[in-house]
Design a protein around this motif. Structure first.
Motif, PDB file in Angstrom:
ATOM      1  N   THR A  25      -1.302  74.968  52.099  1.00  0.00           N
ATOM      2  CA  THR A  25      -1.831  76.240  51.594  1.00  0.00           C
ATOM      3  C   THR A  25      -3.119  76.056  50.799  1.00  0.00           C
ATOM      4  O   THR A  25      -3.676  77.024  50.306  1.00  0.00           O
ATOM      5  CB  THR A  25      -0.798  76.931  50.688  1.00  0.00           C
ATOM      6  N   ILE A  61       1.689  83.908  56.116  1.00  0.00           N
ATOM      7  CA  ILE A  61       0.437  83.403  55.566  1.00  0.00           C
ATOM      8  C   ILE A  61      -0.658  84.198  56.261  1.00  0.00           C
ATOM      9  O   ILE A  61      -0.733  84.208  57.491  1.00  0.00           O
ATOM     10  CB  ILE A  61       0.261  81.904  55.823  1.00  0.00           C
ATOM     11  N   TRP A  63      -3.939  84.244  57.298  1.00  0.00           N
ATOM     12  CA  TRP A  63      -5.078  83.349  57.494  1.00  0.00           C
ATOM     13  C   TRP A  63      -6.402  84.093  57.516  1.00  0.00           C
ATOM     14  O   TRP A  63      -7.387  83.625  56.956  1.00  0.00           O
ATOM     15  CB  TRP A  63      -4.884  82.521  58.764  1.00  0.00           C
ATOM     16  N   SER A  66      -7.555  84.923  54.192  1.00  0.00           N
ATOM     17  CA  SER A  66      -7.819  83.716  53.424  1.00  0.00           C
ATOM     18  C   SER A  66      -9.162  83.063  53.760  1.00  0.00           C
ATOM     19  O   SER A  66      -9.582  82.131  53.078  1.00  0.00           O
ATOM     20  CB  SER A  66      -6.709  82.689  53.675  1.00  0.00           C
ATOM     21  N   PHE A  69     -11.734  81.039  51.415  1.00  0.00           N
ATOM     22  CA  PHE A  69     -11.085  80.682  50.150  1.00  0.00           C
ATOM     23  C   PHE A  69     -10.427  79.310  50.258  1.00  0.00           C
ATOM     24  O   PHE A  69     -10.129  78.841  51.351  1.00  0.00           O
ATOM     25  CB  PHE A  69     -10.031  81.727  49.768  1.00  0.00           C
ATOM     26  N   HIS A  71      -7.434  78.642  48.838  1.00  0.00           N
ATOM     27  CA  HIS A  71      -5.983  78.851  48.854  1.00  0.00           C
ATOM     28  C   HIS A  71      -5.632  79.885  49.920  1.00  0.00           C
ATOM     29  O   HIS A  71      -6.370  80.857  50.116  1.00  0.00           O
ATOM     30  CB  HIS A  71      -5.477  79.368  47.501  1.00  0.00           C
ATOM     31  N   ALA A  72      -4.499  79.682  50.579  1.00  0.00           N
ATOM     32  CA  ALA A  72      -4.027  80.639  51.580  1.00  0.00           C
ATOM     33  C   ALA A  72      -3.418  81.862  50.881  1.00  0.00           C
ATOM     34  O   ALA A  72      -2.785  81.737  49.831  1.00  0.00           O
ATOM     35  CB  ALA A  72      -2.996  79.986  52.479  1.00  0.00           C
ATOM     36  N   CYS A  73      -3.579  83.015  51.494  1.00  0.00           N
ATOM     37  CA  CYS A  73      -2.988  84.265  51.001  1.00  0.00           C
ATOM     38  C   CYS A  73      -1.546  84.326  51.519  1.00  0.00           C
ATOM     39  O   CYS A  73      -1.315  84.347  52.732  1.00  0.00           O
ATOM     40  CB  CYS A  73      -3.808  85.440  51.530  1.00  0.00           C
TER      41      CYS A  73
END
Length: 78
Positions: A25, A61, A63, A66, A69, A71-73
């Motif tokens: 992540t 997740i 993607w 994200s 970024f 960090h993964a959401c």
């Protein structure tokens, strides 16, 4: 300690079909779906007590959200 005692649950771990290959992540240079290898780690988690864990309908997740970024959401719906 709370997980071992049964007071908290790591939702993505508990819902995973293959707990040995959970998706990382975090990646400093930007997360992406399917990432593996060095410098990519699973440092983000969604924790819940047993009652809330039993109310979870979906986990994902995100993607696309994200992109750009490190960090993964992580998304949870109840």
């Amino acid at each position: 300690m709370a997980i071992q005692k049964g007071n908290m649950a790591d939702l993505f771990h508990d819902w995973a079909e293959d707990t040995d290959n959970l998706s990382p992540t975090f990646f400093r240079d930007g997360v992406f779906e399917g990432m593996k290898g060095p410098m990519k780690t699973r440092i983000d988690a969604v924790m819940a007590n047993p009652i809330a864990a039993g109310m979870v309908k979906t986990l994902e997740i995100r993607w696309q959200a994200s992109a750009g970024f490190d960090h993964a959401c992580l998304a949870v719906s109840f």
